[in-house]
Design an enzyme around this catalytic site. Structure first.
Site, PDB file in Angstrom:
ATOM      1  N   LYS B  70       0.808  -1.240   0.000  1.00 18.65           N
ATOM      2  CA  LYS B  70       0.000   0.000   0.000  1.00 18.65           C
ATOM      3  C   LYS B  70       0.838   1.285   0.000  1.00 18.65           C
ATOM      4  CE  LYS B  70      -4.360  -1.447   1.902  1.00 18.65           C
ATOM      5  NZ  LYS B  70      -5.449  -0.943   2.750  1.00 18.65           N
ATOM      6  N   GLY B 130      -4.550  -0.407  17.962  1.00 18.12           N
ATOM      7  CA  GLY B 130      -3.701  -0.682  16.798  1.00 18.12           C
ATOM      8  C   GLY B 130      -3.402   0.626  16.093  1.00 18.12           C
ATOM      9  N   ALA B 134      -4.262   0.181   8.704  1.00 20.35           N
ATOM     10  CA  ALA B 134      -5.722   0.194   8.817  1.00 20.35           C
ATOM     11  C   ALA B 134      -6.160   1.271   9.797  1.00 20.35           C
ATOM     12  CB  ALA B 134      -6.229  -1.173   9.256  1.00 20.35           C
ATOM     13  N   LEU B 227     -12.504  -4.133  13.040  1.00 20.01           N
ATOM     14  CA  LEU B 227     -12.242  -4.218  11.597  1.00 20.01           C
ATOM     15  C   LEU B 227     -12.105  -5.660  11.113  1.00 20.01           C
ATOM     16  CD1 LEU B 227     -11.784  -1.122  11.818  1.00 20.01           C
ATOM     17  CD2 LEU B 227      -9.950  -1.379  10.152  1.00 20.01           C
ATOM     18  N   TYR B 229     -13.189  -9.310  10.260  1.00 18.08           N
ATOM     19  CA  TYR B 229     -14.487  -9.891   9.877  1.00 18.08           C
ATOM     20  C   TYR B 229     -14.411 -11.408   9.761  1.00 18.08           C
ATOM     21  CZ  TYR B 229     -11.999  -9.208   5.493  1.00 18.08           C
ATOM     22  OH  TYR B 229     -11.030  -9.185   4.530  1.00 18.08           O
ATOM     23  N   GLY B 250     -15.940  -5.696  10.476  1.00 17.41           N
ATOM     24  CA  GLY B 250     -15.372  -4.914   9.379  1.00 17.41           C
ATOM     25  C   GLY B 250     -15.812  -5.311   7.987  1.00 17.41           C
TER      26      GLY B 250
END
Lengths: 291, 291
Positions: B70, B130, B134, B227, B229, B250
């Protein structure tokens, strides 16, 4: 299917928007139950190097290669099959753990498309119309089928001459003769031959040209093969059939070269039985009628 | 569909074999009736340059970008959206006539996933567990939602500190406080807050960790967002819910960041209504249960 484990295959060419290969391969992928998908990529010649680097970076499983890249792409591959080296052209790239290997399945596709007619080729005299890349693939197949004499002809005389030289020197065909395009001597060649193959684009949709102007020498003695499959029956095949000749178009060659590519990529000996072959022919003919 | 005009999209990451994005996007492609297909590409970091060159050469329509690419992929793109510049990370690449533009749809995905709960964020005190990529996306969304105070915490204290600095200086959040990981002071922060968001991988399948060791401070006053899932309901959400908190996982953020990517690629304002959203949730939850 289509999940994060789906393998990507495709075809590169330019233009590519009318390629039948995506329909053909996605049909085979479904038929053989593979987790894969096949798309068409329009690639410019100056982008071939980036294309091959991209194939490695994206871990694309394999590509078919069509006009105008069949020769030039060989400058960027890591390995070439023996036939590719001899032909100087390829139609299939295999990505084997980051090494790109070039193969050619067109001669196989031609030979296998003949079915039981294969046997008529040993010792035969054959006329090959057109002397471009497709004709070269057919010439390779003809040499393996044991053809005795080959007539070549092309709008570009030098190209016909080159193919003739290749056929004699490289392919070890016993006899070769070049006929100038439009020379009435073609009629004597037709009378001397039992097989006439059109590997030129004449007659391909939307054109309705016929690669032979005078069809009077054709008879029930002849087997006439037209690599063109769009339209399903060209003017050339219609005329030949009306003179009693047996005829075949190039659709099975397209299907069977594709099958051979899929075998290379998946390393499995897939087979299409008669009903399956008829089904995929119908799919492709429908696509041609309703693009 | 799948013909020679099919547009290719995909996601790059490493590893990528468990990405839900192909299922999500191919569902949306079908739902919106697009002629496109979406696959997962496993790309090594040292291949990112070739990957982007390949995207251009193969005329791939667009890519999602996931861990670990990313940030690094930004070294090879031609343009960056304003938010990408501010975040230093992207999740969406658009191939616009051979120019690759980086976008980020994660903050949008988070915000839109809140639905009517969006309104609770203005003026709220929020704990963000965190402080990786994200969490950074969530922090961007929180600043736009008008959050008043943000608590950050992370196993790596410096990372929590950096996110806190970013939130104050770049995102203009009024108040920020860093809590050391495992410090019992987290309980006071929970009591002071109404929203707790887990943006750490704690609790992600196959692990069953909980990002907060002591859940005693949670009550019906809290909205708890995880977040993660997979599993559909983490230990963290289960514990919070048993204390009376409202909870959300999430999955909708994943779906809605994907929808936003598709909007960018296709340049159309696609919408998923409530039944459609439920349908795609079911598809993805089924995939998670039966991988």
């Amino acid at each position: 299917m289509l999940d994060s484990k789906t393998t990507l295959y495709g075809v590169i060419g330019n233009p590519i928007a009318h390629s039948l290969s995506p329909k053909l391969h996605n049909w085979m992928i479904k038929f053989f139950g593979l987790n894969a998908v096949y798309v068409a990529f329009c690639v410019k010649t100056e982008e071939l190097r980036s294309c091959i680097e991209g194939v490695k970076a994206l871990e694309i499983g394999g590509l078919n290669v069509t006009i105008p890249h069949k020769e030039k792409v060989l400058g960027y591959v890591d390995e070439k099959s023996e036939t590719v080296v001899r032909m100087g052209a390829c139609n299939t790239l295999q990505n084997k753990n980051g090494r790109v290997c070039a193969h050619v399945t067109d001669p196989f596709g031609f030979t296998e498309s003949l079915g039981e007619r294969k046997d008529c080729f040993a010792g035969a005299h054959v006329i090959l119309l057109g002397a471009g890349g497709a004709a070269r693939s057919v010439a390779f197949a003809l040499s393996q089928l044991g053809v005795k004499k080959l007539y070549t002809t092309d709008i570009l005389f030098d190209r016909a001459l080159n193919l003739s030289h290749l056929a004699v020197k490289e392919l070890k065909l016993q006899e070769c003769e070049v006929i100038e395009y439009g020379d009435p001597a073609i009629n004597d060649a037709i009378l001397d031959s039992t097989i006439v193959i059109n590997a030129s684009p004449a007659g391909m949709h939307p054109n309705t040209d016929c690669p032979v102007a005078d069809m009077s020498a054709f008879s029930e003695r002849h087997f006439v093969y037209d690599l063109v499959y769009n339209p399903e029956k060209t003017q050339f095949l219609s005329h030949a059939q009306s003179k009693g000749a047996s005829v075949q178009n190039g659709l099975d060659m397209l299907i069977l070269q594709g099958l051979a590519s899929l075998r290379i990529w998946e390393e499995k000996e897939f087979q299409l039985d008669r009903p399956a072959l008829q089904e995929v022919r119908n799919v492709l003919n429908n696509e041609l009628k309703n693009p």
